[in-house]
Design a protein around this motif. Sequence first.
Motif, PDB file in Angstrom:
ATOM      1  N   GLY A 177       0.677  -1.258   0.165  1.00 53.29           N
ATOM      2  CA  GLY A 177      -0.136   0.038  -0.062  1.00 53.29           C
ATOM      3  C   GLY A 177       0.890   1.320  -0.521  1.00 53.29           C
ATOM      4  N   TRP A 178       2.080   1.193  -0.421  1.00 55.45           N
ATOM      5  CA  TRP A 178       3.097   2.844  -0.636  1.00 55.45           C
ATOM      6  C   TRP A 178       2.884   3.088  -1.983  1.00 55.45           C
ATOM      7  CZ3 TRP A 178       6.647  -1.853   1.607  1.00 55.45           C
ATOM      8  CH2 TRP A 178       6.745  -1.998   2.224  1.00 55.45           C
ATOM      9  N   LYS A 179       2.471   4.540  -1.871  1.00 52.03           N
ATOM     10  CA  LYS A 179       2.803   5.043  -2.832  1.00 52.03           C
ATOM     11  C   LYS A 179       3.619   6.241  -3.636  1.00 52.03           C
ATOM     12  CE  LYS A 179      -1.787   4.304  -2.843  1.00 52.03           C
ATOM     13  NZ  LYS A 179      -2.179   2.771  -4.102  1.00 52.03           N
ATOM     14  N   GLU A 180       4.740   5.981  -2.690  1.00 48.60           N
ATOM     15  CA  GLU A 180       5.945   7.272  -2.706  1.00 48.60           C
ATOM     16  C   GLU A 180       7.168   6.650  -2.444  1.00 48.60           C
ATOM     17  OE1 GLU A 180       5.841  10.701  -0.819  1.00 48.60           O
ATOM     18  OE2 GLU A 180       4.276  11.418  -2.244  1.00 48.60           O
ATOM     19  N   VAL A 181       7.929   6.056  -3.864  1.00 53.06           N
ATOM     20  CA  VAL A 181       8.898   5.477  -3.932  1.00 53.06           C
ATOM     21  C   VAL A 181      10.293   6.463  -4.272  1.00 53.06           C
ATOM     22  CG1 VAL A 181      10.874   3.214  -4.941  1.00 53.06           C
ATOM     23  CG2 VAL A 181       7.974   3.104  -4.144  1.00 53.06           C
ATOM     24  N   ILE A 182      11.677   6.227  -3.494  1.00 49.88           N
ATOM     25  CA  ILE A 182      12.443   7.062  -3.885  1.00 49.88           C
ATOM     26  C   ILE A 182      13.579   5.782  -4.209  1.00 49.88           C
ATOM     27  CG2 ILE A 182      15.013   7.719  -2.882  1.00 49.88           C
ATOM     28  CD1 ILE A 182      12.687   9.224  -1.126  1.00 49.88           C
ATOM     29  N   ALA A 183      14.271   6.300  -5.926  1.00 52.32           N
ATOM     30  CA  ALA A 183      15.233   5.512  -6.679  1.00 52.32           C
ATOM     31  C   ALA A 183      16.700   5.409  -6.200  1.00 52.32           C
ATOM     32  CB  ALA A 183      14.478   5.308  -7.940  1.00 52.32           C
ATOM     33  N   ILE A 184      17.736   4.376  -5.477  1.00 54.36           N
ATOM     34  CA  ILE A 184      18.967   4.758  -5.342  1.00 54.36           C
ATOM     35  C   ILE A 184      19.493   3.716  -6.241  1.00 54.36           C
ATOM     36  CG2 ILE A 184      20.897   4.937  -4.348  1.00 54.36           C
ATOM     37  CD1 ILE A 184      18.748   5.128  -1.260  1.00 54.36           C
ATOM     38  N   PHE A 185      20.230   5.033  -7.482  1.00 51.78           N
ATOM     39  CA  PHE A 185      20.989   3.410  -8.453  1.00 51.78           C
ATOM     40  C   PHE A 185      22.488   4.272  -9.128  1.00 51.78           C
ATOM     41  CE2 PHE A 185      18.048   7.130 -10.626  1.00 51.78           C
ATOM     42  CZ  PHE A 185      18.201   6.932 -11.722  1.00 51.78           C
ATOM     43  N   VAL A 186      22.839   3.028  -9.566  1.00 49.22           N
ATOM     44  CA  VAL A 186      23.831   4.322 -10.594  1.00 49.22           C
ATOM     45  C   VAL A 186      24.165   4.534 -11.572  1.00 49.22           C
ATOM     46  CG1 VAL A 186      26.321   3.109 -11.468  1.00 49.22           C
ATOM     47  CG2 VAL A 186      25.655   1.795  -9.750  1.00 49.22           C
ATOM     48  N   ASP A 187      24.449   5.604 -11.949  1.00 44.23           N
ATOM     49  CA  ASP A 187      24.221   6.354 -12.928  1.00 44.23           C
ATOM     50  C   ASP A 187      24.278   6.276 -13.989  1.00 44.23           C
ATOM     51  OD1 ASP A 187      22.757   8.506 -14.712  1.00 44.23           O
ATOM     52  OD2 ASP A 187      23.728  10.419 -13.873  1.00 44.23           O
ATOM     53  N   ASP A 188      24.473   4.143 -14.848  1.00 46.98           N
ATOM     54  CA  ASP A 188      24.799   4.247 -15.905  1.00 46.98           C
ATOM     55  C   ASP A 188      23.353   3.196 -16.953  1.00 46.98           C
ATOM     56  OD1 ASP A 188      24.205   1.779 -14.694  1.00 46.98           O
ATOM     57  OD2 ASP A 188      25.546   0.512 -14.479  1.00 46.98           O
ATOM     58  N   ASP A 189      23.288   2.883 -18.196  1.00 47.80           N
ATOM     59  CA  ASP A 189      22.941   2.756 -18.383  1.00 47.80           C
ATOM     60  C   ASP A 189      21.848   1.756 -18.022  1.00 47.80           C
ATOM     61  OD1 ASP A 189      23.376   3.823 -20.935  1.00 47.80           O
ATOM     62  OD2 ASP A 189      24.870   2.441 -21.944  1.00 47.80           O
ATOM     63  N   ASN A 190      22.498   0.512 -17.024  1.00 53.41           N
ATOM     64  CA  ASN A 190      21.588  -0.281 -16.674  1.00 53.41           C
ATOM     65  C   ASN A 190      20.683   0.165 -15.421  1.00 53.41           C
ATOM     66  OD1 ASN A 190      20.641  -3.443 -16.539  1.00 53.41           O
ATOM     67  ND2 ASN A 190      22.172  -2.510 -14.595  1.00 53.41           N
ATOM     68  N   GLY A 191      21.737   0.987 -15.011  1.00 52.51           N
ATOM     69  CA  GLY A 191      20.833   1.376 -13.923  1.00 52.51           C
ATOM     70  C   GLY A 191      19.665   3.090 -14.392  1.00 52.51           C
ATOM     71  N   ARG A 192      19.321   3.380 -15.185  1.00 51.64           N
ATOM     72  CA  ARG A 192      18.697   4.572 -15.767  1.00 51.64           C
ATOM     73  C   ARG A 192      17.868   3.618 -16.607  1.00 51.64           C
ATOM     74  NH1 ARG A 192      23.550   6.947 -17.347  1.00 51.64           N
ATOM     75  NH2 ARG A 192      23.095   6.097 -19.720  1.00 51.64           N
ATOM     76  N   ASN A 193      17.898   2.888 -17.356  1.00 50.53           N
ATOM     77  CA  ASN A 193      16.713   2.393 -17.860  1.00 50.53           C
ATOM     78  C   ASN A 193      15.794   1.424 -17.201  1.00 50.53           C
ATOM     79  OD1 ASN A 193      17.901   4.192 -20.525  1.00 50.53           O
ATOM     80  ND2 ASN A 193      19.091   1.940 -20.797  1.00 50.53           N
ATOM     81  N   GLY A 194      16.689   0.436 -16.037  1.00 42.26           N
ATOM     82  CA  GLY A 194      15.598  -0.077 -14.803  1.00 42.26           C
ATOM     83  C   GLY A 194      14.702   1.143 -14.300  1.00 42.26           C
ATOM     84  N   ILE A 195      15.929   1.798 -13.658  1.00 41.01           N
ATOM     85  CA  ILE A 195      14.378   3.103 -13.314  1.00 41.01           C
ATOM     86  C   ILE A 195      13.278   3.487 -13.566  1.00 41.01           C
ATOM     87  CG2 ILE A 195      14.616   4.581 -11.061  1.00 41.01           C
ATOM     88  CD1 ILE A 195      15.798   2.530  -9.992  1.00 41.01           C
ATOM     89  N   SER A 196      13.764   4.067 -15.193  1.00 40.82           N
ATOM     90  CA  SER A 196      12.908   4.387 -16.220  1.00 40.82           C
ATOM     91  C   SER A 196      11.713   2.828 -16.060  1.00 40.82           C
ATOM     92  CB  SER A 196      13.374   4.407 -17.685  1.00 40.82           C
ATOM     93  OG  SER A 196      12.446   5.203 -17.996  1.00 40.82           O
ATOM     94  N   VAL A 197      11.641   1.785 -16.316  1.00 41.01           N
ATOM     95  CA  VAL A 197      10.929   1.265 -16.242  1.00 41.01           C
ATOM     96  C   VAL A 197       9.724   1.067 -15.201  1.00 41.01           C
ATOM     97  CG1 VAL A 197      10.383  -1.235 -16.737  1.00 41.01           C
ATOM     98  CG2 VAL A 197      12.313   0.321 -18.243  1.00 41.01           C
ATOM     99  N   LEU A 198      10.586   1.073 -14.105  1.00 39.68           N
ATOM    100  CA  LEU A 198      10.371   0.588 -12.560  1.00 39.68           C
ATOM    101  C   LEU A 198       8.956   2.227 -11.995  1.00 39.68           C
ATOM    102  CD1 LEU A 198      10.515  -0.339  -9.132  1.00 39.68           C
ATOM    103  CD2 LEU A 198      11.724   1.622  -8.705  1.00 39.68           C
ATOM    104  N   GLY A 199       9.367   3.317 -12.705  1.00 34.82           N
ATOM    105  CA  GLY A 199       8.730   4.139 -12.456  1.00 34.82           C
ATOM    106  C   GLY A 199       7.200   4.362 -13.713  1.00 34.82           C
ATOM    107  N   ASP A 200       7.463   3.797 -15.226  1.00 37.78           N
ATOM    108  CA  ASP A 200       6.398   3.646 -15.525  1.00 37.78           C
ATOM    109  C   ASP A 200       5.367   2.226 -14.661  1.00 37.78           C
ATOM    110  OD1 ASP A 200       7.153   4.962 -17.337  1.00 37.78           O
ATOM    111  OD2 ASP A 200       7.966   3.342 -18.645  1.00 37.78           O
TER     112      ASP A 200
END
Length: 668
Positions: A177-200
């Motif tokens: 039931g959580w509605k807000e999330v903070i993502a902590i990730f490495v700023d590379d192709d794998n990190g950015r693109n994975g977190i982008s999918v998580l946002g969707d």
Amino acid sequence: MEAYLQRKRVFLLLVSWIWPLAVLGGTGNNTTNATAPLSSFSRPKVVNVGALFTSNSVIGRSAEPALVAAINDVNSDSSILRGTKLNLIFQDTNCSGFVGTVDALQLMEKEVIAAIGPQSSGIAHVISHVMNELQVPLLSFATDPTLSSLQYSYFLRTVPNDHFQMYAIADVVNYFGWKEVIAIFVDDDNGRNGISVLGDALAKKRAKLTYKAAFSPGASSSEIADLLVSVNLMEARVFVVHVNPDTGLSIFSKAKNLGMMVGGYVWITTDWLPSFLDSSDSVNPETMDLIQGVVALRHHTADSDQKKKFASRWKNFKNVETSSFNSYALYAYDTIWLLARALDLYFKDGGKVTFSDDPRLRDTNGSSLHLSSMQVFDQGQKLFQTLIGMNFTGLSGQIQFDSEKNLGHPAYDVLNIGGTGSRTVGYWSNYSGLSVVTPEILYSKPPNTSISTQHLYNVIWPGETVTQPRGWVFPHNGKPLQIAVPYRVTFKEFVHKDKGPSGVKGYCIDVFEAAIDLLPYAVPHVYILYGDGKRNPSFKNLVNDVVTNKYDAAVGDVTITTNRTRIVDFTQPYMESGLVVVAPIKELKSSPWAFLQPFTLQMWCVTGVFFLFVGTVVWILEHRHNPEFRGSPRHQLVTVFWFSFSTMFFAHSTYILFDLFFLRSSIL
């Protein structure tokens, strides 16, 4: 004649020596001659297979021994490839995008029919273009969701796509039931693109990523600490950590020092943490103390006798750390067998292995890149189509690819870190979502991802508590809630402007303040008057301003309508207005003939005719026997009218009369 026969025998002997060499290549090369005729000897003796991994990494230490073991098993199995041996050429990418790219180019000079790896998404993006040019299948371990087979026609991922892992995390967030999330990730192709999918994925669950906390691949401890301090000042307390397994623990070390591994915090990691833990026979207590209460996802691999036998063999491999075994070892082993089975089928269909020069790859004067030494695999497209059509059961489970060339039935174990290890609190698959039942059992049933079927066992959260964290606090550096209040001109008892500290007053304000006082935490807020004070504001516009986040909420006598409930959330109504009809009062004059108004003139006439009809019928039946209906004509007429009139006021007499009437009629 005898000399002729002697020369003939010598000629046949030379031909018998030269012919097999011509068919097999003659020089010991791993490719067949492009002009060799198709025959039972057309299979090459050796084919080269490339591998690109970082040896000194959690994934590389697990994948490399598994690849070697699989090569040995394939080459020693006479039932597959039938005379053709696989030669593994391993290139160490050294955790460097540049070095890995150069190594991949050098690997392409060795006429490989396929390349396995790399684990780095950055390298995979670059060399996928090379594979497209040279038509060499790339069996990659890169999990970046943007690595698509539509763009890279020779790219095939032999590990689960991170696209599914991010949707698994979104389901876990939604389950609690959580509605807000903070993502902590490495700023590379794998990190950015994975977190982008998580946002969707979170957006589809009506949740959101409130902040993306990215740090560089080589970030120092102080930079990571500064990043954690900044996110700790924010509202959300649900953190998703998507990094690589070799540096991820540094985040939890700093979080522990900052007091962020206590009650009220939620930490969710991707598969990197279980990969690290599985690769260690025993993790020291100090390390385990850093990650108590963390929820992590791990690649789900079905339990089987094959998997257990391979795990027992692991410690017997040469030059292998027994603690390096994790799920990537299973996928590496299955990748070699995937290639071997596809090659065997490819050769059975008459396939050959030939290479040709690419006219677009030319060395310029003085260049030492040796671009012209890289050749095109002529049959690469046919082999790639064979690969994506394979279907067999490996150590990791069913090896089969879907229409987007991803491994079918992706699934993850949901782990809870606690004590000296971890425990499984459930499973996730894109087939049935979250469940405490293994995915293999659910595959035999119809898919069901409804909310009512989502289940997990109890989780022990940071701070050694089983109470589910709320997932947010009011931010220390946040702004007070902006509460819009209608600046009314009429019905000021509900809400009106005031000279007090809050600036407003009224019944609605009292109810809101009472609700705020019941919360176990402070909620700073300010009231903002909505309107000019000269006329009542438009409540439709007020609701729309809340929707567009101009205001955080609205307090006032806002009517709950169907259209408004579709765009905003209302509290339960604390008062009802109801539906009323307002009409003018009109005084009516009394009249002695008012009793005639319920019926129309026609109705009264019909009623009179029926009275006369009933009286006449009764007179006819009673005249000969009843003396009351005899006498003078005037008396008889009055009796008939009186009887008809009395039926309106004396029902019992009417009932008795009609009973007598029906009784007499039956007798007659």
